[in-house]
Design an enzyme around this catalytic site. Structure first.
Site, PDB file in Angstrom:
ATOM      1  N   CYS A  20      12.794 -43.795  -7.805  1.00 32.06           N
ATOM      2  CA  CYS A  20      12.348 -42.437  -8.115  1.00 32.06           C
ATOM      3  C   CYS A  20      11.661 -42.414  -9.480  1.00 32.06           C
ATOM      4  O   CYS A  20      10.918 -43.338  -9.815  1.00 32.06           O
ATOM      5  CB  CYS A  20      13.585 -41.527  -8.045  1.00 32.06           C
ATOM      6  N   THR A  21      11.915 -41.407 -10.282  1.00 26.47           N
ATOM      7  CA  THR A  21      11.275 -41.294 -11.592  1.00 26.47           C
ATOM      8  C   THR A  21      11.790 -42.315 -12.607  1.00 26.47           C
ATOM      9  O   THR A  21      11.307 -42.339 -13.747  1.00 26.47           O
ATOM     10  CB  THR A  21      11.469 -39.876 -12.161  1.00 26.47           C
TER      11      THR A  21
END
Lengths: 324, 324
Positions: free
Chosen positions: B146-147
């Site tokens: 993800c981030t």
């Protein structure tokens, strides 16, 4: 316009979920004023979701539903254990749990995650089973993930009900707890929802969110989670994996289960307590029960989780204990 | 026969994984004696997998890879944080982390999970970024979920490399950290592996297990996890969700990100420290930053995570603070 307000609302909540939540021990408020802005109100009011933890629970059995159900605005999702304190799971993760079963006398959703040996032991824990029966009287949904269904079953709640569990655990759920078994990712029988092994708890949780909040809301949550799973390898169920692998794994799980059942009837309590502190010198796992796999090296007794570890040890014991 | 031994081995290990692991802080031994029984030895020796945690990380970003990578026999999978102690994540889960970045000077696999605001703040943490650069020199794989790719990118490791991240985070990963973005569940560029949002970390981890241990081993692990995901609702990516939902969510994420960036440049440090203790009286979430959304009721100032919470509060403030 309603659509825009609905989306604004969803997204605001999802964005907010990126911030740390408070550890408020009170029931979270259902945001009625804001919910009224949504065209379709949630079908059920879900304020509290309690996930029952115990030493040895499988990581994703609990964490999958935790993350997915946390996407529901205004809902408190929290862990509960027999006693407050640190719970150590099957993967060695240590979690601080601030609610004991004595603290919780009602829930909108109960989630019971699975594991293996420790999960079966929980099916014999009268205090926990009594608590589950009491809580079940208050729930809108009583759910299980993986072999967590054994525990719900042991509380007598799945007798003659449609249910599922980890593929290995189906015989136990049927024969010992009287459930009608189905080969699906998740099964609902009224308010009793159960899911297949480990990762199936996420699929069940998405279905719960859709059931409670409606599909448009669930779709926004899916986008936040980027839940569009694509396993890089085919498999993951007893029906799409080669038979030899399935049969061998079933046999090995069975061997492990026999050990648990034997430990319940034969192990002297004092010895069992002592054995908890044994570490398998090969795989470094805790040996919880008297499996009978042991070896003596330089006058000291070593315990093993399996014959395989014992054999590895005996071939070259020095490599496993030399650095100690 | 080799096949049977291989399966016996896998299953013994998987069964053992159902027991509590020790919290041995030393590197786990790679079980060479037993591994030699397998026809195809692992392609890489993976002894240590470190997952970097920080307050605000997203539950499944870390827990998905933890559970899946823990299926590799002889591999220690553990959490690391800037400081030892309790880490509270975006879902309110409190985890005891026993290794600080000062304790860890090498890893076979580094996993950096994502989140939202706190993840972006980590891209400005020089101590953490320097540690990542140092650890990266020792890794066989440097990975993100993800981030989390923002953090790896901020350490300079994804510049001009093929990568992915949460669908919202792609512009930041490209524009601020110079990665070449791909729209896939996970992307590998040499030893740098990255995955899309949240749940994509599990798909990447399955691919890692297959890459390291071979597909037959990964298939057995899939069966243990019952990873044959079937989302009950179509969606989960920006490409199979209706455009209005995607656009609105992107806009809302952007609004949140603007607040973070503003807080980095404008908030007085003293005020920021004080604000940490504010609770939004509507959603009960911690308000971490000066968002400007506040209201006064009976002489007391209340802070809100969003305009929506503020509006709900102003309609009926008594219902949110009366019970205090």
């Amino acid at each position: 316009m309603k659509q825009s307000i609905f989306l604004w609302l969803i997204i605001t909540i999802i964005l907010s979920s990126c911030n740390s939540k408070s550890d408020d021990t009170k029931t979270g408020p259902l945001l009625d004023p804001t919910l009224q802005l949504i065209g379709d109100a949630p079908k059920k009011k879900i304020r509290t979701v309690g996930i029952l933890l115990y030493d040895g629970f499988a990581t994703l059995d609990a964490m999958g539903p935790h993350h997915v159900l946390k996407e529901m605005m205004g809902t408190n999702v929290f862990f509960i254990a027999k006693q407050k304190g640190t719970i150590t799971n099957g993967g060695g993760i240590k979690i601080d749990v601030h609610r004991s079963i004595e603290d919780v006398d009602s829930l909108d959703i109960l989630v019971v995650p699975g594991g293996f040996k420790e999960t079966y032991l929980m099916t014999k824990d009268t205090a926990v089973l009594n608590w589950i029966r009491r809580i079940d009287k208050t729930t809108t949904y009583t759910t299980s993930v993986c072999t967590g269904a054994w525990i719900v079953g042991a509380a007598g709640l799945l007798k003659d009900k449609n249910a599922t569990t980890h593929w290995f655990g189906k015989d136990i759920l049927k024969n010992e707890f009287g459930a009608k078994i189905h080969d699906r990712r998740w099964v609902r029988d009224g308010k009793y929802w159960s899911s297949a092994g480990v990762t199936a708890g996420m699929d069940m949780s998405v279905a719960l969110v859709a059931n409670i909040m409606g599909e448009p809301y669930a779709r926004a949550a899916l986008l936040d989670l980027e839940y569009d799973p694509q396993s890089p390898i085919e498999g993951g169920s007893e029906f799409n994996t080669d038979k030899e692998t399935v049969d061998m794994m079933r046999k090995m799980y069975s061997t492990g289960m026999e050990e648990v059942k034997l430990s319940l009837t034969k192990r002297p309590k004092v010895e069992a307590a002592k054995l908890v502190s044994f570490l398998d010198p090969v795989c470094k796992m805790k040996v919880n029960y008297a499996t009978g796999d042991s070896a003596v090296y330089k006058g000291k007794t070593y315990k093993f989780c399996s014959k395989m570890c014992k054999e590895s040890f005996e071939k070259d014991p020095g490599s496993f204990v030399a650095s100690k």
